[in-house]
Design a protein around this motif. Structure first.
Motif, mmCIF file in Angstrom:
data_model
loop_
_atom_site.group_PDB
_atom_site.id
_atom_site.type_symbol
_atom_site.label_atom_id
_atom_site.label_comp_id
_atom_site.label_asym_id
_atom_site.label_seq_id
_atom_site.Cartn_x
_atom_site.Cartn_y
_atom_site.Cartn_z
ATOM 1 N N LEU A 174 0.834 -1.198 0.000
ATOM 2 C CA LEU A 174 0.000 0.000 0.000
ATOM 3 C C LEU A 174 0.873 1.254 0.000
ATOM 4 C CD1 LEU A 174 -2.661 1.538 0.166
ATOM 5 C CD2 LEU A 174 -2.610 1.219 2.653
ATOM 6 N N LEU A 175 1.952 1.243 0.779
ATOM 7 C CA LEU A 175 2.849 2.399 0.812
ATOM 8 C C LEU A 175 3.544 2.591 -0.526
ATOM 9 C CD1 LEU A 175 4.377 2.019 4.389
ATOM 10 C CD2 LEU A 175 2.710 3.722 3.608
ATOM 11 N N GLN A 176 3.825 1.505 -1.222
ATOM 12 C CA GLN A 176 4.387 1.647 -2.568
ATOM 13 C C GLN A 176 3.399 2.352 -3.490
ATOM 14 O OE1 GLN A 176 6.280 -1.660 -4.465
ATOM 15 N NE2 GLN A 176 7.173 -2.473 -2.567
ATOM 16 N N GLU A 177 2.119 1.996 -3.383
ATOM 17 C CA GLU A 177 1.103 2.654 -4.203
ATOM 18 C C GLU A 177 1.023 4.143 -3.879
ATOM 19 O OE1 GLU A 177 -0.841 1.622 -6.750
ATOM 20 O OE2 GLU A 177 0.336 -0.228 -6.696
ATOM 21 N N LEU A 178 1.071 4.483 -2.596
ATOM 22 C CA LEU A 178 1.003 5.887 -2.198
ATOM 23 C C LEU A 178 2.239 6.643 -2.664
ATOM 24 C CD1 LEU A 178 -0.453 5.404 1.392
ATOM 25 C CD2 LEU A 178 -1.634 6.422 -0.574
ATOM 26 N N PHE A 183 3.330 10.794 -2.635
ATOM 27 C CA PHE A 183 3.679 10.885 -1.224
ATOM 28 C C PHE A 183 5.108 10.368 -1.028
ATOM 29 C CE2 PHE A 183 -0.941 10.386 -1.301
ATOM 30 C CZ PHE A 183 -1.350 11.428 -0.473
ATOM 31 N N SER A 184 5.843 10.979 -0.115
ATOM 32 C CA SER A 184 7.238 10.547 0.057
ATOM 33 C C SER A 184 7.638 10.285 1.504
ATOM 34 C CB SER A 184 8.193 11.583 -0.550
ATOM 35 O OG SER A 184 8.056 12.832 0.098
ATOM 36 N N ASP A 185 6.948 10.896 2.469
ATOM 37 C CA ASP A 185 7.270 10.668 3.879
ATOM 38 C C ASP A 185 6.408 9.508 4.364
ATOM 39 O OD1 ASP A 185 7.860 10.712 6.552
ATOM 40 O OD2 ASP A 185 7.387 12.832 6.873
ATOM 41 N N LEU A 186 6.911 8.297 4.168
ATOM 42 C CA LEU A 186 6.108 7.091 4.336
ATOM 43 C C LEU A 186 6.744 6.162 5.361
ATOM 44 C CD1 LEU A 186 5.636 6.534 0.526
ATOM 45 C CD2 LEU A 186 3.814 7.235 2.082
ATOM 46 N N LEU A 198 10.011 -8.623 5.004
ATOM 47 C CA LEU A 198 9.484 -8.766 3.651
ATOM 48 C C LEU A 198 9.240 -7.400 3.019
ATOM 49 C CD1 LEU A 198 8.298 -10.433 1.306
ATOM 50 C CD2 LEU A 198 6.112 -10.431 2.548
ATOM 51 N N ALA A 199 8.603 -6.498 3.759
ATOM 52 C CA ALA A 199 8.293 -5.170 3.237
ATOM 53 C C ALA A 199 9.561 -4.415 2.851
ATOM 54 C CB ALA A 199 7.493 -4.380 4.267
ATOM 55 N N ARG A 200 10.583 -4.503 3.691
ATOM 56 C CA ARG A 200 11.851 -3.825 3.380
ATOM 57 C C ARG A 200 12.478 -4.387 2.111
ATOM 58 N NH1 ARG A 200 14.141 -4.050 9.589
ATOM 59 N NH2 ARG A 200 13.213 -2.074 10.343
ATOM 60 N N ASN A 201 12.486 -5.699 1.989
ATOM 61 C CA ASN A 201 13.061 -6.324 0.807
ATOM 62 C C ASN A 201 12.304 -5.934 -0.464
ATOM 63 O OD1 ASN A 201 15.342 -8.522 1.263
ATOM 64 N ND2 ASN A 201 14.016 -8.572 3.079
ATOM 65 N N LEU A 202 10.979 -5.933 -0.388
ATOM 66 C CA LEU A 202 10.178 -5.567 -1.554
ATOM 67 C C LEU A 202 10.399 -4.106 -1.938
ATOM 68 C CD1 LEU A 202 6.831 -7.381 -0.684
ATOM 69 C CD2 LEU A 202 8.350 -7.902 -2.611
ATOM 70 N N ARG A 205 13.747 -3.783 -3.648
ATOM 71 C CA ARG A 205 13.721 -4.390 -4.980
ATOM 72 C C ARG A 205 12.930 -3.551 -5.973
ATOM 73 N NH1 ARG A 205 9.965 -9.426 -6.281
ATOM 74 N NH2 ARG A 205 8.504 -7.665 -6.253
ATOM 75 N N ASP A 206 11.807 -2.985 -5.505
ATOM 76 C CA ASP A 206 10.907 -2.277 -6.409
ATOM 77 C C ASP A 206 11.255 -0.800 -6.571
ATOM 78 O OD1 ASP A 206 9.604 -4.689 -6.641
ATOM 79 O OD2 ASP A 206 8.045 -4.189 -5.174
ATOM 80 N N GLY A 207 12.323 -0.345 -5.918
ATOM 81 C CA GLY A 207 12.776 1.025 -6.115
ATOM 82 C C GLY A 207 12.110 2.049 -5.221
ATOM 83 N N PHE A 208 11.801 1.662 -3.978
ATOM 84 C CA PHE A 208 11.194 2.588 -3.025
ATOM 85 C C PHE A 208 12.033 2.647 -1.745
ATOM 86 C CE2 PHE A 208 7.784 0.934 -5.674
ATOM 87 C CZ PHE A 208 7.159 2.100 -6.095
ATOM 88 N N PRO A 209 13.288 3.068 -1.854
ATOM 89 C CA PRO A 209 14.164 3.080 -0.665
ATOM 90 C C PRO A 209 13.763 4.128 0.364
ATOM 91 C CG PRO A 209 15.240 4.177 -2.503
ATOM 92 C CD PRO A 209 13.981 3.568 -3.053
#
Length: 340
Positions: A174-178, A183-186, A198-202, A205-209
């Motif tokens: 959900l945070l990736q979608e936002l 939105f950036s302060d997530l 899992l969330a950190r790894n995804l 991987r998906d470019g949302f550091p």
């Protein structure tokens, strides 16, 4: 939206005529189509046996004989032999589920299940953005201090200044979608370490550091900051399925009220409660916090409204609906509340 089955026409769905006691929060043993909703399959893939999970959840939910609310007991504890409750209300279930999802990610790269399905998640994210924009354009004080307040008519890119907390974030999608919406302060929190891993790894991987993930229990939060937006996609549902669900739901609102800034928003997505039930639960919580009574006269009701902790703002109207027992309903409800 991932497939959810309609209940059989001849099934006894007492929830259609469900009524909530005047001063009680919504009961855990009145759950509308919960087994089907929680078993939604994901397009992202999973090693979990979805059919077995659905069967187990359906059996637990349909046969649940919830005990009366007792003093708070940790959700690290398993239910005693005399109480039958849903596995979904216990941390042990989620630890095992996310450990499985994490292993699946490492082996196959799958993101795991998306509760309520990807369509609902994307709908929730885009609608939440529109509500935030509306709040900004109305020039309401969304932020902890006036220096961060968004002026009316500011471009959408300024939503990057909103701070967002997703409680019970799970795999963090959900945070990736936002993030995709500007939105950036997530920040995402979950009491399951495997979920956070899992969330950190995804996210990496998906470019949302930029998305931060922390291990934290919403019922015993250690967070010491306030956020302009708090989102919840199924966490309140899971909390309500614990044997001490009614007490834990009150604890949930106590905790959330301390995490969202004055003028900020709480957006809750639920498969176990309707829009009206969520609004009623918040009204009961407001009255409890104010020491008020549901039997107040009109004047006192006005005063109670002014002193309310949360106020209903809007809800999603675009989810698919169905007709059952003469009533029109939706399998999922998303409701926004303003923190006064």
């Amino acid at each position: 939206m991932a497939g959810i089955r309609l209940p059989p026409e001849d099934s006894d769905v007492s929830q259609a005529a469900r009524q909530v006691a005047a001063i009680d929060l919504i009961s855990d043993d009145d759950r509308s189509i919960a087994a089907d909703s929680w078993s939604i399959k994901s397009d992202y893939g999973s090693t979990l046996d979805d059919e077995q999970r659905q069967a187990d959840a359906a059996e637990a939910l349909s046969s649940a004989a919830y005990r009366a609310a007792s003093d708070y007991s940790s959700d690290k504890e398993e239910p005693d032999a005399e109480a039958v409750s849903s596995m979904l209300g216990f941390q042990s279930y989620w630890d095992a589920a996310y450990a499985d999802e994490l292993a699946n990610f490492r082996e196959h790269g799958h993101a795991g299940e998306v509760w309520f399905g990807p369509d609902v998640m994307e709908n929730m994210a885009s609608w939440t953005k529109s509500v935030c924009l509306e709040i900004s354009q109305r020039n309401l004080p969304n932020h902890v201090d006036s220096t961060n307040c968004l002026p009316a008519g500011q471009p959408e890119k300024d939503l990057s200044g909103w701070s967002i907390l997703d409680v019970g974030t799970g795999n963090g999608l959900l945070l990736q979608e936002l993030s995709k919406l500007g939105f950036s302060d997530l920040t995402g929190t979950d009491y399951s370490e495997a979920a956070v891993d899992l969330a950190r790894n995804l996210a990496q991987r998906d470019g949302f550091p930029n998305i931060k993930f922390l291990v934290d229990d919403i019922l015993d939060t250690k967070l010491d900051r306030k956020f302009q937006l708090v989102t919840d996609k199924g966490t309140l549902d899971a909390i309500g399925l614990h044997p001490d669900g009614p007490i834990k739901r009150i604890m949930y609102w106590d905790s959330v009220s301390g995490l969202v800034a004055s003028g900020g928003l709480v957006v809750i997505t639920s498969c176990n409660n309707t829009k009206d039930e969520l609004i009623q639960e918040v009204e009961v919580y407001n009255q409890r916090r104010n020491g008020g009574s549901r039997e107040a006269d009109d004047g006192n009701q006005d005063a109670a409204g002014r002193d309310a902790i949360f106020e209903y703002v809007d809800h999603i109207r675009t989810y698919p609906t169905f007709m059952f027992g003469g009533s029109v309903g939706s399998r999922v409800a998303t409701v926004a509340f303003l923190r006064k």
